[in-house]
Motif scaffolding. Structure first.
Motif, PDB file in Angstrom:
ATOM      1  N   THR A   1     -10.458 -15.037  31.646  1.00 22.64           N
ATOM      2  CA  THR A   1     -11.187 -16.173  32.105  1.00 22.64           C
ATOM      3  C   THR A   1     -11.755 -16.239  33.382  1.00 22.64           C
ATOM      4  N   LYS A   2     -11.046 -15.538  34.266  1.00 20.83           N
ATOM      5  CA  LYS A   2     -11.672 -15.616  35.746  1.00 20.83           C
ATOM      6  C   LYS A   2     -12.884 -14.738  36.024  1.00 20.83           C
ATOM      7  N   GLU A   3     -13.214 -13.906  35.075  1.00 21.14           N
ATOM      8  CA  GLU A   3     -14.345 -13.314  35.023  1.00 21.14           C
ATOM      9  C   GLU A   3     -15.520 -13.912  34.211  1.00 21.14           C
ATOM     10  N   MET A   4     -15.040 -14.885  33.394  1.00 21.54           N
ATOM     11  CA  MET A   4     -16.235 -15.724  32.700  1.00 21.54           C
ATOM     12  C   MET A   4     -17.108 -16.554  33.536  1.00 21.54           C
ATOM     13  N   ASN A   5     -18.530 -16.405  33.386  1.00 19.79           N
ATOM     14  CA  ASN A   5     -19.295 -17.598  34.035  1.00 19.79           C
ATOM     15  C   ASN A   5     -19.342 -18.769  33.233  1.00 19.79           C
ATOM     16  N   ASP A   6     -19.812 -19.704  33.700  1.00 20.98           N
ATOM     17  CA  ASP A   6     -19.893 -20.934  32.703  1.00 20.98           C
ATOM     18  C   ASP A   6     -20.538 -21.027  31.549  1.00 20.98           C
ATOM     19  N   GLU A   7     -21.570 -20.001  31.540  1.00 21.17           N
ATOM     20  CA  GLU A   7     -22.117 -19.740  30.194  1.00 21.17           C
ATOM     21  C   GLU A   7     -21.340 -19.168  29.201  1.00 21.17           C
ATOM     22  N   ILE A   8     -20.617 -18.254  29.566  1.00 19.29           N
ATOM     23  CA  ILE A   8     -19.681 -17.554  28.599  1.00 19.29           C
ATOM     24  C   ILE A   8     -18.671 -18.489  28.295  1.00 19.29           C
ATOM     25  N   LEU A   9     -18.041 -19.368  29.230  1.00 16.63           N
ATOM     26  CA  LEU A   9     -16.882 -19.981  28.879  1.00 16.63           C
ATOM     27  C   LEU A   9     -17.449 -21.209  28.044  1.00 16.63           C
ATOM     28  N   ALA A  10     -18.870 -21.556  28.075  1.00 15.24           N
ATOM     29  CA  ALA A  10     -19.765 -22.586  27.108  1.00 15.24           C
ATOM     30  C   ALA A  10     -19.521 -21.969  25.638  1.00 15.24           C
ATOM     31  N   SER A  11     -19.623 -20.754  25.656  1.00 13.75           N
ATOM     32  CA  SER A  11     -19.927 -20.107  24.412  1.00 13.75           C
ATOM     33  C   SER A  11     -18.711 -20.087  23.531  1.00 13.75           C
ATOM     34  N   LEU A  12     -17.703 -20.061  24.190  1.00  9.70           N
ATOM     35  CA  LEU A  12     -16.458 -20.184  23.309  1.00  9.70           C
ATOM     36  C   LEU A  12     -16.234 -21.508  22.673  1.00  9.70           C
ATOM     37  N   LYS A  13     -16.280 -21.507  21.408  1.00  8.16           N
ATOM     38  CA  LYS A  13     -16.514 -22.696  20.415  1.00  8.16           C
ATOM     39  C   LYS A  13     -15.377 -22.981  19.563  1.00  8.16           C
ATOM     40  N   VAL A  14     -14.787 -24.209  19.500  1.00  4.41           N
ATOM     41  CA  VAL A  14     -13.844 -24.453  18.229  1.00  4.41           C
ATOM     42  C   VAL A  14     -14.630 -24.311  16.867  1.00  4.41           C
ATOM     43  N   ASN A  15     -13.804 -24.116  15.938  1.00  4.57           N
ATOM     44  CA  ASN A  15     -14.329 -23.992  14.495  1.00  4.57           C
ATOM     45  C   ASN A  15     -14.047 -25.352  13.855  1.00  4.57           C
ATOM     46  N   GLN A  16     -15.070 -26.200  13.696  1.00  5.31           N
ATOM     47  CA  GLN A  16     -14.919 -27.665  12.999  1.00  5.31           C
ATOM     48  C   GLN A  16     -13.899 -27.522  11.856  1.00  5.31           C
ATOM     49  N   SER A  17     -14.733 -26.797  10.894  1.00  9.83           N
ATOM     50  CA  SER A  17     -14.104 -26.954   9.560  1.00  9.83           C
ATOM     51  C   SER A  17     -12.555 -26.335   9.737  1.00  9.83           C
ATOM     52  N   ARG A  18     -12.432 -25.199  10.274  1.00 11.96           N
ATOM     53  CA  ARG A  18     -11.190 -24.813  10.327  1.00 11.96           C
ATOM     54  C   ARG A  18     -10.048 -25.846  10.785  1.00 11.96           C
ATOM     55  N   LEU A  19     -10.467 -26.616  11.793  1.00 10.10           N
ATOM     56  CA  LEU A  19      -9.732 -27.535  12.487  1.00 10.10           C
ATOM     57  C   LEU A  19      -9.601 -28.673  11.759  1.00 10.10           C
ATOM     58  N   MET A  20     -10.458 -29.035  10.886  1.00 11.47           N
ATOM     59  CA  MET A  20     -10.360 -30.311   9.873  1.00 11.47           C
ATOM     60  C   MET A  20      -9.332 -29.608   8.732  1.00 11.47           C
ATOM     61  N   GLU A  21      -9.502 -28.472   8.545  1.00 12.02           N
ATOM     62  CA  GLU A  21      -8.406 -28.023   7.245  1.00 12.02           C
ATOM     63  C   GLU A  21      -7.071 -28.161   7.971  1.00 12.02           C
ATOM     64  N   ASP A  22      -6.975 -27.827   8.988  1.00 10.57           N
ATOM     65  CA  ASP A  22      -5.723 -27.948   9.591  1.00 10.57           C
ATOM     66  C   ASP A  22      -4.852 -29.260   9.489  1.00 10.57           C
ATOM     67  N   ILE A  23      -5.975 -30.208  10.119  1.00 11.87           N
ATOM     68  CA  ILE A  23      -5.355 -31.648  10.019  1.00 11.87           C
ATOM     69  C   ILE A  23      -5.281 -32.000   8.635  1.00 11.87           C
ATOM     70  N   HIS A  24      -5.936 -31.703   7.891  1.00 19.83           N
ATOM     71  CA  HIS A  24      -5.811 -32.234   6.334  1.00 19.83           C
ATOM     72  C   HIS A  24      -4.620 -31.533   5.442  1.00 19.83           C
ATOM     73  N   TYR A  25      -4.512 -30.252   6.011  1.00 18.00           N
ATOM     74  CA  TYR A  25      -3.393 -29.537   5.181  1.00 18.00           C
ATOM     75  C   TYR A  25      -2.208 -29.968   5.871  1.00 18.00           C
ATOM     76  N   THR A  26      -1.920 -30.083   6.986  1.00 20.11           N
ATOM     77  CA  THR A  26      -0.654 -30.718   7.403  1.00 20.11           C
ATOM     78  C   THR A  26      -0.346 -31.891   6.978  1.00 20.11           C
ATOM     79  N   CYS A  27      -1.136 -32.733   6.614  1.00 26.15           N
ATOM     80  CA  CYS A  27      -1.087 -34.205   6.368  1.00 26.15           C
ATOM     81  C   CYS A  27      -0.620 -34.494   4.754  1.00 26.15           C
TER      82      CYS A  27
END
Lengths: 502, 502
Positions: A43-69
């Motif tokens: 992390t300490k070697e990442m610039n803002d651009e690199i940081l911003a490029s790390l992205k959550v996976n929307q469909s995987r997140l929703m799958e976890d939400i609904h799977y656990t429900c």
């Protein structure tokens, strides 16, 4: 990883260090590494651009939400299989299933898990400075009896998604990163909200919490249910045994302000003050047909005037007053109730407002019980015999102010996630509801991220947060944690583990 | 008997008739009779003086009341063993014990007992004209869950005392005399008041009554409980199978009017009209902390306004309005209730008043739900989102007017029992409560006798009627029956078994 390696090769480096926890990571199909040498993104070697490029996976997140429900599914409100509410009371069998999933999943992602004496589960992913307290994200997997799929659940699953993004991208943080599932946040089964973060913070004695008796049917205690489902951990439930470098919590707003203002992210500055009371009105059981209005001590009519009066006080004080529970005795159509007990929840952003309202209630309710006219409550009424009233303060949560560094990290993260139009989509706000972050803020820097939910509806099966809003919230959470990690390193700040003043 | 033989020898006569039922009488210690020849005192041969000399035994009556209260004893309110309330729900094990006592005792006093399909128990003591319908006295042995020792119980035990006085004095009535214990008068366990006299009168279908489900825990029905305790009789529950020559009912007033006016006997002219409603308010479950007052559809605040409004309507209409049951969902301190259901009981002496109030409620409650200001209910309030309201009329009992001949008999009896000062101690009044006499009055001449109870308190463990007032009421009851028996004979009136107009 391939993408990152191409776009940000400058940030990649070889490391000879061994990360035992990370070695548990499931082998991602497209990657293989030798046992001794790995590409790690620091992390300490990442610039803002690199940081911003790390992205959550929307469909995987929703799958976890609904799977656990699947565990504790509630009332159906729509045609789709995911359009149901939730009824996952704390420490129920359904809650155990969700907890097992959380343990299993975070361990598979390289975390060390710890269960404390309140059943709080801390999943910690090591960082470079693993001797330091982790930066935590957390919320809760328990729900109201007629709750929805997002309250609490979004915060925990977004934490798991954050771990997945870090793992996928072989990110190595400067400080450990943790995800915490707090026990019985709702206070719906064991009647004390946020009780387990409260014990952790040293604000609620362990014994008080362990002895809390479930509301229905009233036989089990927190301690007995923790033992029954195998979540009575040996680690003391305390900020001393499990210190936190920070606590970030993603949550649906549970109110309509973001949606009404067409905003996407709420940057929570703190939590409003509130007090909970139990009010008991005692009159006299009498026959409805034979007792003239003058000869009645009608506990329910009196309680109705009090509930209306509390609303009027809330109106004049720009505050909130709510009654969510009311029980009466004896409960027969032709008997005037002799006893009514009800809850009263008053809230306002400022402690002084809540204190003023509490004083007004303590002064006015006995007058109403005695038959006096308070704010015209007796207009066109016949004054009956006096009732008695007792007012017990059950819970007092002063206004909470979150930590400026955490708020700053969330601000940066939100602007990063929302891009050029971010200023129009962000709203600084105060949380109306209590959250575990209220207690963590007593022991570590804390703040929260809100995302809109449909019509502000929460504590309702139809509670709903759009997929893209869930993902946006998770993205802001991820970015907040990474930015805070960098901030900690830059400043080499060690926040005190004692309550602090901002 | 010795006393009577001396004082009223002219009234004594030998009879050769055989009374099989009377032969069951327990041999009174001081008397013996041959099997074929007995001294019988005939009502039609008694003058007023003789009639008045027949007196109930106060201590024996009180002993019966308190003896039978061993079954279903309720909350203690005083130091003495008899100072407890009652909790004898209809068709419970305790009710079965009380019923068994009633059967046993009346049979021992020479009565033929009949149990009908509603478990109503008719104990009939033969008269000279045993082909004619008996003159009944009756009330009920079931109580409210938190009831007292007098409501219903006084009427039945006074009937038993009446049988004892007739037996002790070898009185032979012209017409049979009966005592009836009606089932589930209170409607507290099976939610329909006076249901079994209602079936008897042909006003409630047997099937409806049999299918009534108990309120708690809600598994048993009237039919299943009648069968379980052995009181599902084979005789049809009908005025045709068990016709009545008249029905007199002694009852505590259950209100404060007699006591406040320093009167001893209420001569009940009829029963006020009433209607029962179930009101359901639907709003929206939302979080108490995050939902501003404008964004709430608060079902409990709305219900509170309605309860207050119903009281205001009662005030302006000189009527009564009461809510005895209120349930809400989901029932959590920090959730604004999305649904509230409550009972509404409105009463007034005139049908037209009740009808006017019902119309006002049907017109005003939807306005209150919609957020309109009705009679200033919204003063100093914030208008939230609209709620929905549904209003179901569960029960309609038009005003009842009792029979002038029965009222006349009670008047004579009261003057006889109270002596020279009687005019100052008697009060003509209308019953506020429904009683089984409402239904009997549809099928036979009926009236009621009230005695004062302390502070008008009823449907309460502390319900209390002085021993001398219990005895005075029983004395008026006895005298009313005897005078009515004589009246029937004098007039040779056969009252129709169809509904009649007075």
């Amino acid at each position: 990883m391939a993408l990152l390696a191409n776009r940000f090769s400058s940030a990649l480096r070889t490391t000879g260090r061994s990360y035992p926890a990370l070695s548990k990571l499931p082998a991602a199909g497209q990657r293989s590494f030798s046992a001794s040498s790995r590409w790690q993104l620091h992390t300490k070697e990442m610039n803002d651009e690199i940081l911003a490029s790390l992205k959550v996976n929307q469909s995987r997140l929703m799958e976890d939400i609904h799977y656990t429900c699947q565990w504790g599914m509630g009332k159906k409100w729509g045609a789709r299989s995911t359009e149901t509410g939730m009824s996952r009371l704390a420490l129920s069998d359904a809650d155990k299933e969700a907890r097992d999933w959380f343990m299993r999943t975070t361990e598979a992602l390289g975390c060390n898990t710890t269960v404390d004496a309140m059943g709080n589960i801390f999943a910690v992913r090591p960082g470079i400075r693993s001797d330091k307290p982790p930066t935590f994200v957390g919320s809760h997997l328990d729900t109201q009896p007629t709750g929805g799929r997002y309250d609490g659940i979004l915060g925990v699953t977004a934490g798991v998604e954050l771990l997945k993004v870090l793992a996928d991208n072989w990110v190595e943080t400067e400080y450990p990163v943790g995800v915490v599932n707090w026990t019985n946040e709702e206070g719906a089964r064991f009647p004390l909200s946020m009780v387990s973060s409260g014990v952790w913070a040293g604000s609620i004695p362990l014994e008080t919490a362990h002895n809390l008796r479930e509301i229905h049917p009233g036989t089990a205690t927190m301690a007995s249910e923790l033992a029954r489902i195998g979540y009575l951990g040996k680690t003391p439930a305390s900020y001393e045994s499990m210190p936190m470098g920070a606590h970030f919590e993603l949550h649906i707003e549970q109110g309509p302000l973001l949606e009404m203002a067409n905003k996407k992210v709420g940057i929570v500055q703190g939590v409003q003050a509130y007090k909970w009371f139990t009010i008991t009105v005692k009159g006299r059981d009498t026959h409805t047909g034979t007792t003239d209005l003058k000869s009645r001590a009608d506990a329910l009519l009196t309680a109705s005037k009090m509930i209306l009066h509390s609303h009027r006080l809330a109106t004049t004080n720009s505050a909130l007053a709510s009654t969510g529970i009311l029980n009466l005795k004896p409960g027969s159509t032709n008997t005037v109730p002799g006893e009514v007990t009800f809850s009263l929840d008053i809230r306002a952003p400022k402690d002084s407002t809540v204190q003023r309202m509490a004083a007004q209630i303590k002064s006015d309710f006995p007058k109403i019980a005695a038959g006096q006219d308070v704010m015209n409550c007796n207009e066109n009424c016949i004054t009956g015999l006096p009732c008695e009233v007792s007012i017990t303060e059950d819970f007092d949560s002063p206004a909470t102010t979150f930590h400026p560094d955490c708020i700053a990290a969330v601000h940066q993260a939100a602007h990063s996630a929302l891009g050029s139009n971010s200023h129009n989509l962000i709203m600084d706000m105060v949380s109306g509801a209590g959250h575990d972050s209220v207690y963590t803020s007593k022991r570590c820097p804390t703040s929260m991220i809100f995302v809109p939910c449909r019509e502000g509806i929460s504590h309702n099966p139809a509670e709903f947060c759009k997929d893209e809003d869930c993902a946006l919230g998770a993205q802001v959470l991820l970015q907040s944690v990474l930015r805070f990690d960098r901030m900690r390193d830059e400043r080499r700040v060690t926040w005190k583990q004692e309550p602090y003043t901002l």
